[in-house]
Design an enzyme around this catalytic site. Structure first.
Site, PDB file in Angstrom:
ATOM      1  N   HIS A   3     -25.081 -19.573   8.928  1.00 53.47           N
ATOM      2  CA  HIS A   3     -24.852 -18.144   8.738  1.00 53.47           C
ATOM      3  C   HIS A   3     -24.562 -17.419  10.051  1.00 53.47           C
ATOM      4  O   HIS A   3     -24.120 -16.276  10.045  1.00 53.47           O
ATOM      5  CB  HIS A   3     -26.018 -17.480   7.993  1.00 53.47           C
ATOM      6  CG  HIS A   3     -27.276 -17.319   8.779  1.00 53.47           C
ATOM      7  ND1 HIS A   3     -28.353 -18.162   8.656  1.00 53.47           N
ATOM      8  CD2 HIS A   3     -27.657 -16.394   9.696  1.00 53.47           C
ATOM      9  CE1 HIS A   3     -29.329 -17.764   9.445  1.00 53.47           C
ATOM     10  NE2 HIS A   3     -28.925 -16.684  10.103  1.00 53.47           N
ATOM     11  N   ASP A  10     -27.802 -24.690   5.652  1.00 57.97           N
ATOM     12  CA  ASP A  10     -27.619 -23.569   6.577  1.00 57.97           C
ATOM     13  C   ASP A  10     -27.586 -24.056   8.024  1.00 57.97           C
ATOM     14  O   ASP A  10     -28.165 -23.443   8.915  1.00 57.97           O
ATOM     15  CB  ASP A  10     -28.695 -22.506   6.398  1.00 57.97           C
ATOM     16  CG  ASP A  10     -28.332 -21.191   7.099  1.00 57.97           C
ATOM     17  OD1 ASP A  10     -27.132 -20.977   7.373  1.00 57.97           O
ATOM     18  OD2 ASP A  10     -29.239 -20.391   7.396  1.00 57.97           O
ATOM     19  N   GLY A  64     -31.589 -12.375  15.778  1.00 60.78           N
ATOM     20  CA  GLY A  64     -31.011 -12.908  17.003  1.00 60.78           C
ATOM     21  C   GLY A  64     -31.536 -14.287  17.338  1.00 60.78           C
ATOM     22  O   GLY A  64     -30.933 -15.028  18.108  1.00 60.78           O
ATOM     23  N   SER A 117     -31.850 -16.642  15.072  1.00 57.59           N
ATOM     24  CA  SER A 117     -31.249 -17.607  14.162  1.00 57.59           C
ATOM     25  C   SER A 117     -30.540 -18.704  14.937  1.00 57.59           C
ATOM     26  O   SER A 117     -29.712 -18.433  15.804  1.00 57.59           O
ATOM     27  CB  SER A 117     -30.229 -16.926  13.247  1.00 57.59           C
ATOM     28  OG  SER A 117     -30.843 -16.363  12.143  1.00 57.59           O
ATOM     29  N   GLY A 173     -28.945 -34.272 -10.736  1.00 55.62           N
ATOM     30  CA  GLY A 173     -28.663 -33.372 -11.854  1.00 55.62           C
ATOM     31  C   GLY A 173     -29.893 -33.036 -12.665  1.00 55.62           C
ATOM     32  O   GLY A 173     -29.851 -33.022 -13.900  1.00 55.62           O
ATOM     33  N   ILE A 180     -36.737 -29.721 -11.310  1.00 54.73           N
ATOM     34  CA  ILE A 180     -38.034 -30.379 -11.201  1.00 54.73           C
ATOM     35  C   ILE A 180     -39.147 -29.382 -10.893  1.00 54.73           C
ATOM     36  O   ILE A 180     -38.908 -28.310 -10.352  1.00 54.73           O
ATOM     37  CB  ILE A 180     -38.010 -31.466 -10.102  1.00 54.73           C
ATOM     38  CG1 ILE A 180     -37.436 -30.919  -8.789  1.00 54.73           C
ATOM     39  CG2 ILE A 180     -37.250 -32.690 -10.562  1.00 54.73           C
ATOM     40  CD1 ILE A 180     -37.368 -31.907  -7.666  1.00 54.73           C
TER      41      ILE A 180
END
Length: 506
Positions: A134, A164, A240, A242, A298, A301
């Site tokens: 991001h 991410d 900042g 991140s 798929g 849980i």
């Protein structure tokens, strides 16, 4: 990169010391220095503070070793008002989608030029840097400031929205880099340091704290298949930070700082980092291939807990309960069923849903998988083939009786009519009863039930009508827990409800 990314810091004012506070400092200095009646406290004996000075020296050594490998990542992107409310920021916490640096939009009626600041960490001497997805998503220009104040142009090597994470590279050699640590060995209470560029202004800052917890889920993810396993820390992390590193007492990289939980938008004692176990494998794949292929089965849980274990005839509260199986998925083709409890993968014990999710997502698509399952209290083994996760194809699809049918747990339900399906956008394959009302502070409310949810099962038995649901709820002894299988917003999960023994009718 969205305009909202940096709104928190865009309004930050320059720091200043109020005149009254400055006066207090001056007065205090004069008071202690100019009055013979007042004496400064004497210095303490070195031997009495030796443990503290030893700790300080150790932390100083770690900071001096790590800081040269920390970088400031300044990003320029071209966005729009529409992009500002969607895209990569949707995977961040509400109110914290401005998690890195200041942003200054220009030409409001045009596609905007946006600027943001985040952090990163050099992982190799030839210029590979890990940061958050991001931070760099949508970037048209990346400028990387090194600790020695050199500013270099960064190039995106690859990004992975699911974790991410992103890898960028600068054209340089012999750069200071960080050593990898083993996040699987982290324990709550261990000392950790967080590095980065808080608020985009205070470059190369370091904060100290402890590991508050490990294996935390992402409470804000709208994708039930997104990874959890976050490290929680009280080392201060702010906008900042991140993409900055979280390191252990040896100065080894154990996590990448990625989001916080806060009502104000600034650090409130709960920061979260992606563990190095995930970071290292993801970075390796991005460097080699420019992308990451995630395995998937798929399924949705739930964790096995002491509250629900007996409903599945389990002696120990360990494993992952299969709450939903997607049609034509690897799980469906391999014979997994709703209500199965996965206890082993390739001979390794499955402790909970998070460990299962992490293990599968790190497997290569096409790999064989031997799955140990408890089905109705009996062990069986299934052979599955890991599929490849595709975000677009794996997204969930998205006359009632008003009389309360189960005051015992504090909700009212109704038959799932065709009108109700259309109004609530409930697919035809979902069979059960629809929740109409939930009494505040009731057992149902405590279990997270909401109007519009569909209850599929009660104690592992299908709930085919409102009257049948009421009978199933009331047939059990007073105060005995109930296990509900609930369909909500496209996904099914098991919920344990603790009936209020003192309130059988409300």
């Amino acid at each position: 990169m969205a305009e909202s990314t940096n709104q928190l810091v865009a309004t930050m004012k320059k720091l200043s010391v109020p005149a009254a506070v400055a006066g207090a400092f001056v007065l205090g200095a004069a008071f202690f220095a100019g009055h013979g009646r007042v004496h400064a406290a004497g210095a303490m004996d070195d031997s009495s503070i030796a443990p503290l000075t030893s700790l300080d020296q150790a932390m100083e050594a770690v900071a001096s070793r790590v800081t040269p490998a920390v970088v400031n990542v300044a990003v320029t992107s071209r966005g729009s008002n529409e992009e500002a409310s969607e895209g990569q920021m949707q995977q961040l916490p509400p109110g914290l989608r401005q998690f890195f640096g200041p942003m200054m939009p220009q030409q409001p009626q045009q596609p905007q030029i946006e600027h943001g600041v985040g952090s990163g960490i050099i992982i190799s001497p030839d210029g590979y840097i890990v940061t958050n997805n991001h931070v760099v998503d949508g970037a048209t220009q990346i400028k990387v400031t090194l600790n020695d104040r050199r500013v270099l142009t960064g190039k995106v090597i690859g990004t992975d929205k699911m974790t991410d994470l992103a890898v960028i590279k600068v054209n340089a050699s012999d750069l200071p880099s960080i050593a990898w640590g083993d996040s699987t060995k982290l324990k709550p209470g261990q000392t950790v340091l967080a590095f980065g560029n808080p608020f985009g202004y205070f470059e190369f800052s370091v904060t100290r704290g402890i590991v508050s917890a490990v294996n935390r889920p992402n409470p804000y993810s709208e994708n039930p298949r997104s990874r959890g396993s976050f490290i929680q820390t009280d080392a201060a992390i702010n906008p900042g930070n991140s993409g900055g590193p979280l390191v252990n007492a040896h100065g080894e990289l154990v996590g990448i700082n990625t989001f916080i939980i806060s009502n104000s938008g600034s650090f409130a004692g709960a920061g979260f980092a992606i563990p190095s176990q995930i970071v290292r494998s993801t970075a390796d794949e991005l460097i080699k291939h420019g992308k990451v292929e995630h395995g998937y089965l798929g399924i949705n849980i739930n964790d096995v807990t002491p509250d629900n274990a007996h409903f599945f005839n389990l002696k120990a509260a360990a494993g992952a309960i299969v709450a939903q199986v997607s049609p034509d998925s690897p799980a469906s083709k391999g014979g997994l069923r709703q209500g199965d409890v996965i206890t082993e993968l390739n001979g390794e014990k499955v402790l909970n849903g998070g460990s299962l999710q992490l293990a599968v997502s790190e497997m290569a698509p096409g790999a064989g998988l031997k799955v140990g399952v408890m089905r109705d209290g009996k062990p069986i083994t299934l052979n599955l083939t890991v599929g490849q996760f595709h975000a677009k194809t794996e997204e969930a699809t998205n006359d009632g009786d008003d009389t309360p049918k189960s005051g015992k747990i504090g909700l009212s339900v109704a038959d799932l009519t065709q009108d109700a399906r259309q109004q609530l956008n409930i697919p035809d394959h979902v069979k059960g009863v629809v929740v109409q009302q939930v009494r505040p502070a009731s057992p149902a409310d405590d279990a997270g039930l909401q109007p519009g949810d569909v209850i599929l099962e009660v104690n592992r038995k299908p709930a085919q009508s409102a009257s049948e649901f009421a009978s199933q709820v009331h047939e059990g002894p007073a105060g005995k827990d109930l296990l509900l299988l609930v369909w909500s917003k496209g996904n099914a999960s098991y919920r344990t409800v603790h009936p209020d023994q003192g309130d059988q009718n409300g």
